[in-house]
Design an enzyme around this catalytic site. Sequence first.
Site, PDB file in Angstrom:
ATOM      1  N   HIS A   1      -8.702   6.341  37.702  1.00  0.00           N
ATOM      2  CA  HIS A   1      -9.204   6.415  36.403  1.00  0.00           C
ATOM      3  C   HIS A   1     -10.751   6.200  36.179  1.00  0.00           C
ATOM      4  CE1 HIS A   1      -5.409   5.118  34.648  1.00  0.00           C
ATOM      5  NE2 HIS A   1      -5.254   4.177  35.549  1.00  0.00           N
TER       6      HIS A   1
HETATM    7  C1  BDR Z   1      -8.096   0.803  33.392  1.00  0.00           C
HETATM    8  O1  BDR Z   1      -7.543  -0.372  33.390  1.00  0.00           O
HETATM    9  C2  BDR Z   1      -7.827  -1.102  34.608  1.00  0.00           C
HETATM   10  O2  BDR Z   1      -6.560  -1.386  35.223  1.00  0.00           O
HETATM   11  C3  BDR Z   1      -8.654   0.160  35.474  1.00  0.00           C
HETATM   12  O3  BDR Z   1      -9.418  -0.695  36.069  1.00  0.00           O
HETATM   13  C4  BDR Z   1      -9.032   1.185  34.464  1.00  0.00           C
HETATM   14  O4  BDR Z   1     -10.309   0.696  34.005  1.00  0.00           O
HETATM   15  C5  BDR Z   1      -6.891   2.098  33.453  1.00  0.00           C
HETATM   16  O5  BDR Z   1      -6.005   1.776  32.170  1.00  0.00           O
END
Ligand code: BDR
Length: 308
Positions: free
Chosen positions: A242
């Site tokens: 992500h």
């Molecule tokens: C987001 O949530 C966190 O768990 C990750 O770092 C990312 O920023 C993904 O949904």
Amino acid sequence: MTARSFILDTDPGQDDAIALFLALASPELQVDAVTTVAGNVPQPLVTENALALLSLCNRSDIPVYRGCERPMLRDLYTAEYVHGPRGIDGSELPPTSTSPEKQHGVDAIIERCLQAEDGSVTLCPVGPLTNIAMALIKEPNIVPKIREIVWMGGAFHEPGNTTNLSEFNAYVDPHAAHVVFTAGAPLTIFPLDVTHKALMLPEHVDRLEAFDTPVSRAAVGMLRFYERYDVDKYDIPGAPLHDPCVVAYLVDPTLFVGHRTHVAIGYTDETTIGNTSEVEGMEANATIMTDVDAERFFDLVVTRVGSL
Ligand code: BDR
Ligand code: CA
């Protein structure tokens, strides 16, 4: 070439860590400061993790500011079930001897914005938007200073990863997201719609492992730990990377495709809390990304992080 400088606002997190590594490895970018926010794990862990990651990269010259301890209104909801109890589990990073700056993260964002030229500051939040919203509320005069806020969060036409409707960063602090969406600053969003197309496959991790450097070894350990959650949950061959999408976009925006739209977030009704949606008939307030050239994206991530 002048490097594009930015503030990374983060809650490390393995994917946050890779985003930081990618930024440090990219000559097109300059990380001015790191601000931390409670999210994947609470404070002070996120701050300690940011310090430890910078120290691993011999970049303790970059200042780290401890930011907010909890969301604006809601109780803090954390994601140890994804990231492990430390947040960057899978790596063996020793505790660092460096310390955060005395100034609060929100004040650091405000001060750095106020000192900057109009339209020059890039803010890259890759966690809940608490620090950015608090800065906007405390000092609205920062808005004209902002060139772009680039956020990883939300889920528009893709199911959520925290509730059926909501992505984690949006779910944790929807009130902060509402403040940011309505602030009038240029906003670019990397929701699950695009990050779920950036799947880190075993062959990418293997390529990174071949570099066999202290940073690549830590990155590989973290990624192999982090992938198990999404691989099990979605029955997919790898984990979505992500947060590095935000940094990759600063390096090369042609990796991504998106469109202008009006975004809103549910923040009143518990059943739709954190649900981001596109609202028709209203003036656009953001660009949302929908597609990525995954092959070029992973080439960038692997070769850059491997070179650190
Ligand atoms: C987001 O949530 C966190 O768990 C990750 O770092 C990312 O920023 C993904 O949904
Ligand atoms: Ca994050």
